[in-house]
Structure formats: C-alpha cells, structure tokens
Design an enzyme around this catalytic site. Structure first.
Site, PDB file in Angstrom:
ATOM      1  N   ARG A 124       1.387  -1.540   7.066  1.00 50.36           N
ATOM      2  CA  ARG A 124       2.253  -1.815   8.215  1.00 50.36           C
ATOM      3  C   ARG A 124       2.929  -3.179   8.166  1.00 50.36           C
ATOM      4  O   ARG A 124       4.097  -3.293   8.565  1.00 50.36           O
ATOM      5  CB  ARG A 124       1.464  -1.637   9.517  1.00 50.36           C
ATOM      6  CG  ARG A 124       1.158  -0.178   9.828  1.00 50.36           C
ATOM      7  CD  ARG A 124       0.304  -0.027  11.081  1.00 50.36           C
ATOM      8  NE  ARG A 124       0.075   1.371  11.407  1.00 50.36           N
ATOM      9  CZ  ARG A 124      -0.893   2.115  10.904  1.00 50.36           C
ATOM     10  NH1 ARG A 124      -1.717   1.589  10.006  1.00 50.36           N
ATOM     11  NH2 ARG A 124      -1.028   3.374  11.262  1.00 50.36           N
ATOM     12  N   GLN A 174       1.154   6.855  -7.048  1.00 53.88           N
ATOM     13  CA  GLN A 174      -0.089   7.463  -6.582  1.00 53.88           C
ATOM     14  C   GLN A 174       0.059   8.981  -6.673  1.00 53.88           C
ATOM     15  O   GLN A 174       0.904   9.563  -5.995  1.00 53.88           O
ATOM     16  CB  GLN A 174      -0.381   7.052  -5.142  1.00 53.88           C
ATOM     17  CG  GLN A 174      -1.729   7.554  -4.619  1.00 53.88           C
ATOM     18  CD  GLN A 174      -1.903   7.268  -3.128  1.00 53.88           C
ATOM     19  OE1 GLN A 174      -1.309   7.943  -2.290  1.00 53.88           O
ATOM     20  NE2 GLN A 174      -2.717   6.276  -2.812  1.00 53.88           N
ATOM     21  N   SER A 212       0.822  -1.205   0.000  1.00 52.73           N
ATOM     22  CA  SER A 212       0.000   0.000   0.000  1.00 52.73           C
ATOM     23  C   SER A 212       0.861   1.262   0.000  1.00 52.73           C
ATOM     24  O   SER A 212       2.006   1.255   0.468  1.00 52.73           O
ATOM     25  CB  SER A 212      -0.900  -0.011   1.240  1.00 52.73           C
ATOM     26  OG  SER A 212      -1.942   0.932   1.112  1.00 52.73           O
ATOM     27  N   ARG A 266      -8.178   5.788  -5.659  1.00 57.51           N
ATOM     28  CA  ARG A 266      -8.397   5.534  -4.227  1.00 57.51           C
ATOM     29  C   ARG A 266      -9.469   6.486  -3.722  1.00 57.51           C
ATOM     30  O   ARG A 266      -9.403   7.696  -3.966  1.00 57.51           O
ATOM     31  CB  ARG A 266      -7.120   5.707  -3.420  1.00 57.51           C
ATOM     32  CG  ARG A 266      -7.368   5.665  -1.904  1.00 57.51           C
ATOM     33  CD  ARG A 266      -6.112   5.530  -1.075  1.00 57.51           C
ATOM     34  NE  ARG A 266      -5.711   4.133  -0.967  1.00 57.51           N
ATOM     35  CZ  ARG A 266      -4.917   3.657   0.000  1.00 57.51           C
ATOM     36  NH1 ARG A 266      -4.443   4.459   0.941  1.00 57.51           N
ATOM     37  NH2 ARG A 266      -4.601   2.380   0.034  1.00 57.51           N
ATOM     38  N   TYR A 268      -7.686  14.801   1.143  1.00 53.68           N
ATOM     39  CA  TYR A 268      -6.837  15.630   0.292  1.00 53.68           C
ATOM     40  C   TYR A 268      -7.706  16.317  -0.761  1.00 53.68           C
ATOM     41  O   TYR A 268      -8.926  16.208  -0.746  1.00 53.68           O
ATOM     42  CB  TYR A 268      -5.714  14.787  -0.303  1.00 53.68           C
ATOM     43  CG  TYR A 268      -4.807  14.209   0.770  1.00 53.68           C
ATOM     44  CD1 TYR A 268      -4.178  15.034   1.697  1.00 53.68           C
ATOM     45  CD2 TYR A 268      -4.613  12.840   0.889  1.00 53.68           C
ATOM     46  CE1 TYR A 268      -3.377  14.520   2.701  1.00 53.68           C
ATOM     47  CE2 TYR A 268      -3.802  12.308   1.888  1.00 53.68           C
ATOM     48  CZ  TYR A 268      -3.194  13.158   2.797  1.00 53.68           C
ATOM     49  OH  TYR A 268      -2.407  12.644   3.788  1.00 53.68           O
TER      50      TYR A 268
END
Length: 790
Positions: free
Chosen positions: A717, A493, A414, A623, A575
């Site tokens: 993570r 991205q 990710s 996304r 964003y």
C-alpha cells in the site's frame, strides 16, 4: 470499587476529588500493605496525566520515584549499555500507601480485609460499580456471558523476586544453561525501611526470572518450593547480582495470560485494569494501563450526562490505546519466548533486537536516545558510512560471482494484483504501474501474481504467462525497467488460483463468483473457499497434477525469456499450492495428503520443475502463508519446516506472509503484524527472508533489518500511495548515495519542495513554559490517551 490495587484506589480518589458529594467505597480483601511484586514502573506520559489530574498524588510520587536512563544487556560475557531511555520506578507498597492516604483525605471509605459483595448486589444500590479485581477477576467471571472474556496462556514461566540493592540500569541478563536459555529482567526502585534493614529509601531492585516451560521443567523448578526457587535463581544469575541473594514475596512460578474482553461494561458495572485487559510485564504496562484507565473513567463520568454514556465513552477512548499496547506487549512476549533463536546473533544486533522487540522503540527513536549505540549497531550490520540500513546492498541468491542478483537496497515493491489485463495480456497500465515503481527507487519490484493457465486465473483481469503473446507483452515491460531504471531488479510471481478462482474483480466483489462465464476450478481437495457461495473445486488427480506442474515449468521458461531477474513461486494465501500445504484445505488421503511431509510433496515437485526451467544463475524465491489465523491451521513449527524444505530444494529466500487461506480467518491485524513469522524463520533456519505485512514507514524497515528480523522488506500500500516511496525515504533521511539514485530526468525533484509562505520571522525568545504545580510538563486533558511509549 471492587479491588484496592493502584487502579481501583486511583479511580476512587479521582471520583471523590471531582465531586466531594459522592460516596465512594473501596473493598479490598487483603491487608493495606498486602501485595505481590516489588517495584512499579510508570511512564512520563502517565505521570503527566496524574500531575494534571491530581497534583497532590503527583508530588508524593515524585518524592518516591527513582529515575534512571540506561538499559544494560549482558549476553555471553559482554555487557552493552544503551542510554537515554528515561524510567521511573517506586516500591509498590509505597504507591499503595500514597493512594490510600489520598483516598482517606478525600473521604473515601477503605474496607480492607473485606471481600466485596457480589457485583449484582452492589449494582442494585450504587450508581457505579468498578471491578478492579485483577487478572483473575471474579466480577468478570460472573458476567462472562456479557463481557466475553478470552484468556490466552503463553509459553514461558516466570517468577517475581527482589534484591536488596539497586541496579545501576534496567538490566537484561541472559543465561545459557545446560537446560536451555533463561533470562533476568531487573530494575531499581527505592525500597521502604522495613525492607532494607531500617535504611529508609535505600536501593532495591525488582528481579523477574523467565524461561520457556520446557526449560523450567528440565531445570527442576517444577518440584521446588518458593525458598529453593529463589536460591536457585540467585545462583544462576550470580554474576548479575554480584553474588548477593534474592528474596521473595509469596512468589510463585506462573505463566502469563493475556486477557481480552469483548466488552468492558454491563449496566453500571465496569471493568478496569487487569480485569479488563492484561499486557505482558516485559513492557512494564500493567500498572500504567490501570492508572490511565482510572484517569479516563473519572473524566468520562465527569463529562457525560449519564453513567451509561460515561462507560461507553470510557471504553471507546481506552480500547484503541489498550489494543495498541497489547500488540506491542505480544511482540515483546514472543521475542522472549523465542529468545533461544537470537542468542547466536552478533552482540550489538542482539541488543538492538531486544531494545526494539515491541516495535515501539525504533531505529530512529533509538538513534535520538543513544546515537553512538545505534552507529555501532549499523557498523556491525555493515552499513557503509552515512548509509541507513535500508540502503545497504543485498545479494539475493548465489555468492560472489556465482550468480544471484545484487539488489542496491532492501526495499521490495510487494506483489499486488491489478486486475487490468485482457485475456491475460499485460498492457499499458502494467507498463506505467511497474515502470513508475521501478523509477521510484526500490531494489526489487514484483509483478502481481501471474497465472500459469487460463483456469488458474483469479479473475478475468489477471495476467498470465501461458501464451507467447503474454510473454512478449511482459518483455516490453522488462525492457523498459532495465533501460530506464537500471539497477532495479524486476521479479515475476507465478501462481495458480486453485479454489479461489473464477471470481469478480476486487472492486466488484472480492471473492464473489462471476455472475456468468465461470471456468471450472481445481484444488487439493473439493472444498469451496466460501461454503454456500464459492464454486466447489475438483480434486486434482495424478493427470491433473502433472498438467499443472508442466504449466508452471512452461511459465517459468517464458518468464526467463521475457527478461525477469527474479521468480517467486506463490505458495501462500489459499491459492493452489498453498491449498496443499495447509491442513485446513488439504484433506487428501493419497500420497499428497496427511502429515506435513505429504502435504509438502506436490508444492516441492512444482518448485523443482520451476527450478529446472528457470536459469540457474537467477534467484527463485517462495511466498508462504506462515499462519492461517484459524484453529487447526499451519503452526509456527510447521511454517519453519515448510521454509526449511523449500530452502533445501534451492529457494534463495522465503517471502513470509500469512493468512487468506480460509474465509473465516481472524488475523491479528496491526503494524508489522506478520513480521514475527519472518523473524522466526530467519533466526531459526538462518536463511534469507522477505518480511511483509503492514510495514509502512522507512523507520520500520530500518528497524526490522538492523534487528536481523528480515533481509528485505516488501511494501504494498505505501507504494500505491507513493510510487517514489523509496526515493522519498532516502530524501527524508538525508541520504543521496548509490542505494537510491534519482533518475536523471527526476533529479531536480530530489529535494522536497518548500511549503507555503514562510516569510514571517520565527520567534527567537519565549518565556519558560508553565510547568504547573508539580513541576512537570502541562498536560491538556486529564484523560487524554497517552502517546506511544517505549
């Protein structure tokens, strides 16, 4: 004890047994055998705790239980059976009778047909007042300002009924009617003689019929009485029932309500069972949780020096277990609420999805229970022989030779912001970071959000693609990945920070404004991210909108020249583009604000500009934040509409995230907590989705893919913890195929190194375990938290 249900009775019996000098009274406003529902299911973990705490009760329960292993799922004329599940159920009235007798034997005063005095009155003359008065607890209501209850109603209507014969398995039957989809949940139990025409112990079954509120209304159930509803349900599910009738027991249609309390005790008054918490019946947890509450409460009272200490220990012990169960129940509940989106799935995928809906039963767990069933599901999915679902290839975008990227597996690294760039230029850190994860075996590795302009950065450490120097630095990284990790796709991205820009590096104070050197911000509307803390952005005018649109297109062209395989447009997390989509952040009154179509207009314009600049054969994904986790935010229906709009404009897949749109959000964190939104979009629109959000194990990845909840799974993570996470997942599963090839220099490490010294001989023979008075497995502690149970 206020309330004589299973939880209150069992707590009374345990407290009396642990100290015979205690004076224990149970108030129950109903008759001894007055109860709702029919059969009760308890898990082996719960039964083990009961056996250890009170062998007498356990022995009586063991005699009354009916056990079975199979789950049968009938849909569109096909019944699939999965075995090895292990259930135990008994008649609810029999359970109450056993507990009532145990209380009487221990000297507990049972006051039936007697309403309890108010809790405040009881607290004045008792050391402990246990409110086990159900989901509609009057005690909870009386102290609502202290307990802080939240009661959330849900979308389905259901009714509890019974049949006077025993199903041969736990049954799930789906009826697709002219009004909509309805479902039957059914399981056998041993009914008492008075319910089975004098045949003591003859079989009976609990039957729950459930459907969406709108289906319930369209089918005319709203105007039917108890008898008419019972007869109508029997006709709808005549196939499952073999044409036999159903019966009711003061049964009424209701909508499930999830009860959560901020705290569980006030002075000597404590909530137990449904008064404290509820979990949807589809995971069979209500009585289980109440009995386990009773075990924990009695043990804490015994162990702690004061009542207040005992109640604090009780809540500290039980709350994490209850919250985990409620998360599982919520996932199961949502699956049944959205049942209509799954009915078109292939039969085995449908059955697998139903069995794994709560996320407590997983691919690996189900394979242990019924390996043949899981192999059949894998075959239907298209897994090559010996290949776990996560290592099955996937074509992202295009069809056949018509473009797109063939991903060798379903794992995505990710996008994760690193904040290590200088003037937007990625350096050695990014080469090592992305290169290591590419070597680690993932099918697709995503960059962090790469900003399209200097003022579009989140922090001074963010990367960019607004200069040729930056593009050349990215080319160095893509060249390394394509040369040293062939078969790994690298994605970029693209995004713009909007109102969340000009902040410190994450570890210096996430979302805190820079102490100096701030740049001006622009957003959909002049709303600061953190009122009173964050900078107030300027509302973009027509010229500003056009300039930002050009920036995105220019960055896309640089990304293509830099050699990226996939481009993702960042329209999530508050964003810039996300700020246009959410009603919480878009307050415009021009053509870019108002209803969803207007809020979508600018993000779609940017998407179209990027699509035109990005090579046609390379996939472009988006996304989105499918939920804002705040009142008035994006609804699930709007999330689906947003996904549909981007798909119609050419998005190859939707990367479905949630939140980070407003600072006062309240996410429902938990394992795989965002995946229901990816699931909803995929199975409503039948478009490829990437699931993300606390997916941490390869077992979860396999489960999500095989159930059809996602096409790809993005993990963040876990890849920070272990850059070779994908390769290690393959090794753990004994897989060494083309979906996870080890780089040649690393091949010697493809098997896990041995541990410490293992030269001592292992024991070969051992005496039979001590199974205790009740004949079951010993349990070390009466009130220990149960293991997760499917």
């Amino acid at each position: 004890m206020i309330g004589g249900g299973p939880g209150g009775l069992y707590a009374a019996a345990l407290l009396a047994r642990l100290d015979p000098a205690r004076s224990v009274t149970v108030y129950e406003r109903g008759a001894p055998d007055a109860t709702f529902g029919f059969g009760v299911v308890l898990s082996d973990e719960t039964l083990g705790g009961i056996e250890h705490a009170d062998p007498v009760v356990y022995a009586a329960l063991r005699e009354a239980f009916v056990r079975w292993d199979d789950i049968g799922i009938t849909h569109r004329g096909t019944t699939l059976t999965s075995g090895g599940h292990g259930f135990a159920a008994l008649d609810r009235r029999r359970l109450l009778a056993i507990l009532q007798q145990r209380c009487a034997d221990l000297g507990v005063r049972l006051r039936f047909r007697t309403a309890a005095p108010p809790a405040a009155e009881l607290a004045a003359c008792h050391d402990l007042v246990v409110a086990a008065d159900g989901a509609g607890s009057g005690t909870r209501a009386a102290y609502a300002d202290v307990f802080g209850p939240t009661v959330t109603p849900h979308r389905n209507r259901y009714i509890w009924l019974a049949a006077d014969f025993a199903f041969d398995a736990f049954r799930f039957d789906i009826a697709e009617t002219e009004y909509g989809v309805m479902q039957l949940h059914g399981y056998p139990y041993a009914g008492p003689a008075r319910e089975t025409g004098g045949r003591d112990g003859a079989g009976a079954s609990t039957v729950v019929v459930e459907m969406r509120e709108e289906v319930w209304r369209a089918a005319g159930f709203e105007g039917l009485g108890e008898r008419e509803s019972t007869e109508r349900c029997a006709k709808i599910f005549a196939g499952a029932l073999g044409g036999r009738p159903l019966r009711s027991n003061a049964s009424a249609w209701t909508a499930f309500r999830t009860v959560v309390n901020r705290r569980w005790s006030h002075g000597p008054v404590v909530l137990l069972g449904d008064a404290a918490h509820t979990a949807h019946f589809s995971i069979g947890s209500g009585t289980k949780l109440a009995v386990e509450d009773a075990l924990a409460l009695a043990a804490c009272v015994e162990e702690q020096p004061t009542v207040s200490a005992a109640l604090a220990a009780y809540e500290a012990e039980r709350r994490p277990v209850v919250e985990s169960t409620q998360r599982a129940a919520a996932a199961s509940l949502r699956w049944f609420e959205e049942l209509a989106t799954y009915t078109g799935q292939p039969p085995r995928r449908f059955a697998f999805g139903l069995l794994t809906r709560s996320r407590r039963v997983t691919h690996a767990n189900l394979a242990l229970r019924d390996a043949a069933f899981v192999r059949a599901v894998e075959d239907e999915f298209g897994c090559p022989p010996g290949t776990p679902p996560m290592f099955t290839p996937f074509r992202l975008g295009g069809t056949g030779a018509g473009g797109g990227v063939e991903l060798r597996n379903r794992v995505v690294v990710s996008a994760m912001d690193m904040y290590r760039a200088q003037e937007g230029v990625p350096g050695d850190f990014h080469l090592v970071h992305l290169g290591a994860r590419a070597l680690g075996g993932a099918g697709l590795v995503m960059t962090e959000m790469v900003c399209v302009s200097p003022e579009g950065r989140i922090t001074p450490g963010c990367t960019g693609l607004y200069t040729e120097e930056q593009a050349a630095a990215w080319r160095r990284i893509t060249d390394f990945v394509h040369t040293e990790a062939p078969g790994t796709a690298l994605g970029v991205q693209l995004g713009h920070s909007g109102r969340k820009g000009s902040t410190r590096l994450m570890w210096e104070g996430m979302d805190d404004p820079l102490p100096a050197g701030n740049w001006p911000l622009a957003a959909a509307s002049p709303l600061p991210y953190r009122p009173g803390v964050s900078q107030v952005p300027a509302e973009l005018d027509e010229d500003g909108l056009a300039a930002v649109r050009r920036r995105f297109a220019d960055a896309a062209r640089r990304a293509a020249d830099a050699g990226f395989d996939v481009l993702e447009l960042h329209c999530a997390h508050g964003y810039l583009l996300s700020g246009f989509l959410s009603p919480l952040t878009n307050r415009r009154t021009d053509r870019y604000g108002g209803g969803l179509d207007a809020r979508l207009r600018y993000p779609l314009e940017v998407f179209d500009a990027v699509r035109a600049a990005w090579p046609a054969g390379r996939p472009l994904t988006v996304r989105i934040s499918a939920a804002d986790w705040a009142p008035g935010g994006t609804s699930p229906e709007e999330a689906v509409a947003i996904a549909r709009a981007f798909t119609e404009h050419g998005a190859a897949a939707l990367d479905v995230s949630t939140g980070q749109v407003v600072a006062d959000e309240k996410p429902e964190f938990g394992r795989s907590y965002q995946t229901p939104y990816a699931d909803l979009i995929r199975n409503t629109l039948h478009v490829p989705v990437i699931a993300v959000g606390a997916i941490s194990s390869w077992d979860d990845v396999n489960s999500l893919l095989l159930a059809g909840r996602a096409d790809l799974c993005a993990l963040a993570r876990p890849h920070l913890y272990d850059p070779q996470w994908t390769l290690h997942a393959a090794a753990d599963q004994g897989y060494a195929g083309p979906g996870a090839p080890w780089p040649a220099p690393y091949a010697a490490g493809s098997r896990k190194p041995p541990g410490g010294r293992e030269s001592d001989p292992k024991p070969r023979l051992s005496p039979p375990p001590d199974r205790g008075a009740g004949g079951g497995p010993p349990v070390p502690r009466a009130h220990s938290a149960p293991r997760a149970h499917g």
